[in-house]
Scaffold this motif. Structure first.
Motif, PDB file in Angstrom:
ATOM      1  N   LEU A 100      41.437 -24.698  91.064  1.00  0.00           N
ATOM      2  CA  LEU A 100      41.111 -25.740  92.035  1.00  0.00           C
ATOM      3  C   LEU A 100      41.097 -25.186  93.448  1.00  0.00           C
ATOM      4  O   LEU A 100      40.244 -25.556  94.262  1.00  0.00           O
ATOM      5  N   HIS A 101      42.007 -24.271  93.771  1.00  0.00           N
ATOM      6  CA  HIS A 101      42.034 -23.748  95.135  1.00  0.00           C
ATOM      7  C   HIS A 101      40.861 -22.816  95.427  1.00  0.00           C
ATOM      8  O   HIS A 101      40.647 -22.436  96.580  1.00  0.00           O
ATOM      9  N   MET A 108      36.429 -30.274  97.062  1.00  0.00           N
ATOM     10  CA  MET A 108      37.599 -30.510  96.227  1.00  0.00           C
ATOM     11  C   MET A 108      37.709 -31.969  95.779  1.00  0.00           C
ATOM     12  O   MET A 108      37.991 -32.258  94.610  1.00  0.00           O
ATOM     13  N   ASP A 109      37.483 -32.913  96.706  1.00  0.00           N
ATOM     14  CA  ASP A 109      37.545 -34.321  96.328  1.00  0.00           C
ATOM     15  C   ASP A 109      36.478 -34.658  95.296  1.00  0.00           C
ATOM     16  O   ASP A 109      36.726 -35.428  94.359  1.00  0.00           O
ATOM     17  N   LYS A 147      47.441 -19.567 101.467  1.00  0.00           N
ATOM     18  CA  LYS A 147      48.338 -20.676 101.814  1.00  0.00           C
ATOM     19  C   LYS A 147      47.565 -21.956 102.097  1.00  0.00           C
ATOM     20  O   LYS A 147      47.859 -23.026 101.544  1.00  0.00           O
ATOM     21  N   LEU A 148      46.554 -21.879 102.930  1.00  0.00           N
ATOM     22  CA  LEU A 148      45.830 -23.078 103.337  1.00  0.00           C
ATOM     23  C   LEU A 148      45.038 -23.690 102.184  1.00  0.00           C
ATOM     24  O   LEU A 148      45.031 -24.906 102.006  1.00  0.00           O
ATOM     25  N   VAL A 149      44.379 -22.857 101.370  1.00  0.00           N
ATOM     26  CA  VAL A 149      43.565 -23.424 100.290  1.00  0.00           C
ATOM     27  C   VAL A 149      44.444 -23.991  99.173  1.00  0.00           C
ATOM     28  O   VAL A 149      44.082 -24.973  98.519  1.00  0.00           O
ATOM     29  N   ALA A 155      46.712 -31.305  98.229  1.00  0.00           N
ATOM     30  CA  ALA A 155      46.383 -32.537  98.953  1.00  0.00           C
ATOM     31  C   ALA A 155      45.246 -33.290  98.268  1.00  0.00           C
ATOM     32  O   ALA A 155      45.252 -34.525  98.218  1.00  0.00           O
ATOM     33  N   ALA A 156      44.276 -32.553  97.723  1.00  0.00           N
ATOM     34  CA  ALA A 156      43.162 -33.195  97.017  1.00  0.00           C
ATOM     35  C   ALA A 156      43.650 -33.904  95.760  1.00  0.00           C
ATOM     36  O   ALA A 156      43.188 -35.002  95.429  1.00  0.00           O
ATOM     37  N   VAL A 157      44.580 -33.288  95.036  1.00  0.00           N
ATOM     38  CA  VAL A 157      45.153 -33.935  93.853  1.00  0.00           C
ATOM     39  C   VAL A 157      45.896 -35.208  94.267  1.00  0.00           C
ATOM     40  O   VAL A 157      45.761 -36.262  93.615  1.00  0.00           O
TER      41      VAL A 157
END
Length: 235
Positions: A100-101, A108-109, A147-149, A155-157
């Motif tokens: 996912l990352h 992602m959404d 880290k960010l991805v 956050a998307a989950v």
């Protein structure tokens, strides 16, 4: 929902954990980001799933996957998680192993919405992601800091669960083991990959090697890597 559990100390093989957790018998499965199809092969070897559709976005790896001729229950397709080639409510289980990352942030959404679309009511999504921590990450982040991805994927989950129809059934936190005989093995598996273009300057390459070598023993380098699974169910 938690992005990590620093207190957990469980060491498991993720495929074994999945086999103990998911109802695979007769299941129609979509695997998103199958890579070299190693986990695909392990699941197919159980003889439990009815079908596995294994998607890989990287054209070079997909071409290699198409040469696999000994997995009759597996169908390989090229594509990303944001456009799953499956009909509405036609899939029992969706699997994402550390992928996912890798989905572009802006998609992602959409990827989570696609998972919800193809899952039948009661269907499950196994979304595993590496936790940002551990010694292997200390080496990897020198040339590819995720880290960010990884935070964006979590956050998307969370957003997907908030909006539905996906909801959280369970979170699993555990360590997996990664072993490298030497730096050449690390280079081949982590730097010279087809899905990313890691171009390291000689200075950075030397720094990565020095950091890796700090974990070497006479038997090679073994790392325990923290992982998280967000197990989602479709209403």
């Amino acid at each position: 929902m938690r992005i990590a559990d620093p207190a957990q100390k469980t060491l498991v093989n993720e495929v074994n954990l999945l086999l103990d957790t998911l109802p695979l018998s007769g299941a129609r499965i979509v695997e998103l980001g199958c890579g070299k199809a190693e986990k695909t092969r392990s699941l197919a070897a159980t003889g439990l799933p009815q079908e596995i559709v294994a998607l890989e976005v990287d054209a070079r790896q997909h071409a290699k996957n198409l040469q696999i001729a000994d997995l009759p229950g597996v169908r390989f397709a090229q594509g990303g998680a944001e456009a799953i080639p499956a009909a509405d409510a036609s899939v029992d289980i969706v699997l994402m192993f550390k992928s996912l990352h890798h989905v572009p942030l802006a998609l992602m959404d959409q990827a989570l919405a696609e998972i919800a679309r193809v899952l039948r009511p009661g269907g499950l999504a196994w979304i595993s992601e590496p936790v940002y921590g551990g010694n292997l990450n200390e080496v990897f982040r020198l040339f590819h800091d995720e880290k960010l991805v990884r935070e964006a994927a979590f956050a998307a989950v969370c957003r997907a669960v908030e909006r539905g129809p996906l909801r959280l059934r369970q979170q699993l936190f555990f360590d997996t083991r990664s072993h490298f005989d030497d730096f050449a093995a690390f280079d081949a598996r982590m730097i010279q990959v087809t899905h990313s273009d890691h171009r390291l300057s000689p200075e950075l390459y030397a720094a990565v090697r020095e950091k890796f070598d700090s974990f070497m023993t006479p038997a090679g380098a073994t790392f325990l890597t923290p992982q998280r699974v967000d197990l989602l169910v479709r209403d």
